[in-house]
Scaffold this active site. Structure first.
Site, short mmCIF file in Angstrom:
data_model
loop_
_atom_site.label_atom_id
_atom_site.label_comp_id
_atom_site.label_asym_id
_atom_site.label_seq_id
_atom_site.Cartn_x
_atom_site.Cartn_y
_atom_site.Cartn_z
N LYS A 113 58.56 -10.57 16.49
CA LYS A 113 58.70 -12.01 16.75
C LYS A 113 58.97 -12.30 18.22
CE LYS A 113 59.63 -14.00 12.26
NZ LYS A 113 60.48 -14.82 11.41
N LYS A 195 51.03 -8.56 8.60
CA LYS A 195 51.49 -9.24 7.39
C LYS A 195 51.19 -10.74 7.44
CE LYS A 195 56.24 -10.90 7.70
NZ LYS A 195 56.14 -12.11 6.90
N LYS A 198 54.25 -17.30 7.17
CA LYS A 198 54.09 -18.76 7.16
C LYS A 198 54.20 -19.36 8.55
CE LYS A 198 58.33 -19.35 4.92
NZ LYS A 198 59.31 -18.64 5.76
#
Ligand code: ATP
Ligand code: MG
Length: 331
Positions: A113, A195, A198
């Site tokens: 991230k 992966k 959302k």
């Protein structure tokens, strides 16, 4: 026994969140061995990356309604919003002071991230797993059902709990992860080696449970595959087709082996049509229910009850923790 899990309102929940997490919550709620079930909306986790306040509010309510629309039974499950129970933040801080920077820097999700942040990396993105540990340990959860991506954070939670218990005496239950064999690692539709998330900036990468049904069909039809033209499971060489096989298998409860047999002489177009039909058939009734309840008083009622129950448990636990650590005054 108690199980607990949460989802961040960092976007609309995806098919991956459904197959990797929510579907298991719904299955487990029928298991009589669980006499206490807590499912929350992890809004404090969502702000580890920038959020628009109007969208965040909308996503919180939407996630609550989706939990119910997906089949969580408010008579069996306590559903609450994380930020409405301040003890999460309290214990989160204490666990930040229990973990080490090196441990947190090793977390794969942090590494992934942080690469995507444009305007700087918040401290919270690094220390997020301490808050997640607090979410779990506050309630003495025995089992935590999640997708595979959370396995590392759960291991850290266990380490933090053991470290605390060793130093201050038995305080926390050591939780067990519950990660299902299939569906725990659904991949992006456009980059099937990554992966499905959302918060992916490209909405073609994921299927949102609330996507228009035609959009869902289009996304599946344009999912990245390969040029071989044969349908069989091989995650390494055929990640796109393998991902679609996994999705179809999770939704229809037909094993991947049986699906391989069924589709061995079919082309990708027919296969993708069947995957799209199965996903649409699964999501259509969920969307219908969602639209019925989103603006009904039920959602707020459930969240109020959930908050009250979670606060009761969490406040008892935090008082115990403060006492053991010598914080505040002795009670
Ligand atoms: P974000 O990109 O904001 O982190 P996310 O899609 O990863 O969103 P989370 O709220 O972080 O969703 O996780 C909610 C639950 O969904 C967790 O149990 C997590 O393990 C599970 N989950 C997330 N991604 C996947 C995936 N690709 N496959 C299966 N389960 C998943
Ligand atoms: Mg995530």
């Amino acid at each position: 026994m108690r199980f607990l899990s949460g989802i961040q309102p960092s976007g609309n929940i995806t098919l991956a969140n459904y197959l990797g997490a929510v579907q298991n919550f719904v299955k487990l709620q029928d298991d009589p061995k669980f006499n206490d079930i807590l499912i929350f909306i992890a809004d404090l986790h969502a702000i580890t990356v920038p959020q628009d306040k109007t969208v965040l509010r909308k996503n919180i309510k939407s996630l609550a309604a989706l939990y119910l629309a997906c089949g969580l039974d408010p008579n069996r499950v306590h559903i609450f919003i994380q930020s409405e129970v301040p003890a999460h933040t309290q214990l989160g801080w204490i666990l930040q002071c229990t973990g080490y920077i090196g441990e947190l820097e090793r977390m794969t999700q942090y590494k992934d991230k942080k690469e995507k942040q444009i305007g700087g990396i918040t401290v919270g993105l690094l220390t997020y797993p301490s808050l997640m540990a607090a979410d779990i340990l506050l309630y003495d959860a025995d089992i935590v059902p999640t997708g595979k991506d959370q396995k590392q954070h759960l291991e850290l939670t266990r380490d933090l709990a053991e470290r605390f218990n060793t130093k201050y005496g038995d305080t926390f239950v050591i939780p067990e992860p519950y990660i299902s064999k299939t569906g725990a690692n659904i991949m992006s539709l456009i980059e099937p080696t990554k992966k499905m998330s959302k918060s992916d900036p490209n909405p073609k990468a994921y299927i949102s449970l609330l996507d228009d049904l035609n959009v869902i069909r289009k996304k599946i039809k344009s999912a990245v595959t390969d040029s071989e033209g044969k349908i069989y499971f091989d995650e390494e060489n055929k990640p796109g087709i393998s991902n679609l096989l996994t999705i179809l298998s999770c939704i229809t409860n037909v094993s991947i082996k049986d699906l391989e047999e069924k589709y061995k002489d079919k082309n990708y177009q027919d296969f993708k049509n069947d995957v799209a039909d199965a996903v649409v058939a699964k999501l259509e009734p969920i969307q219908k229910k969602y639209n019925e309840i989103l603006n009904s008083p039920l959602v707020d009622e459930v969240l109020d009850n959930g908050r009250d129950y979670a606060s009761y448990l969490a406040n008892k636990k935090i008082a115990k923790v403060l006492n053991k650590m010598g914080l505040g005054r002795k009670k």
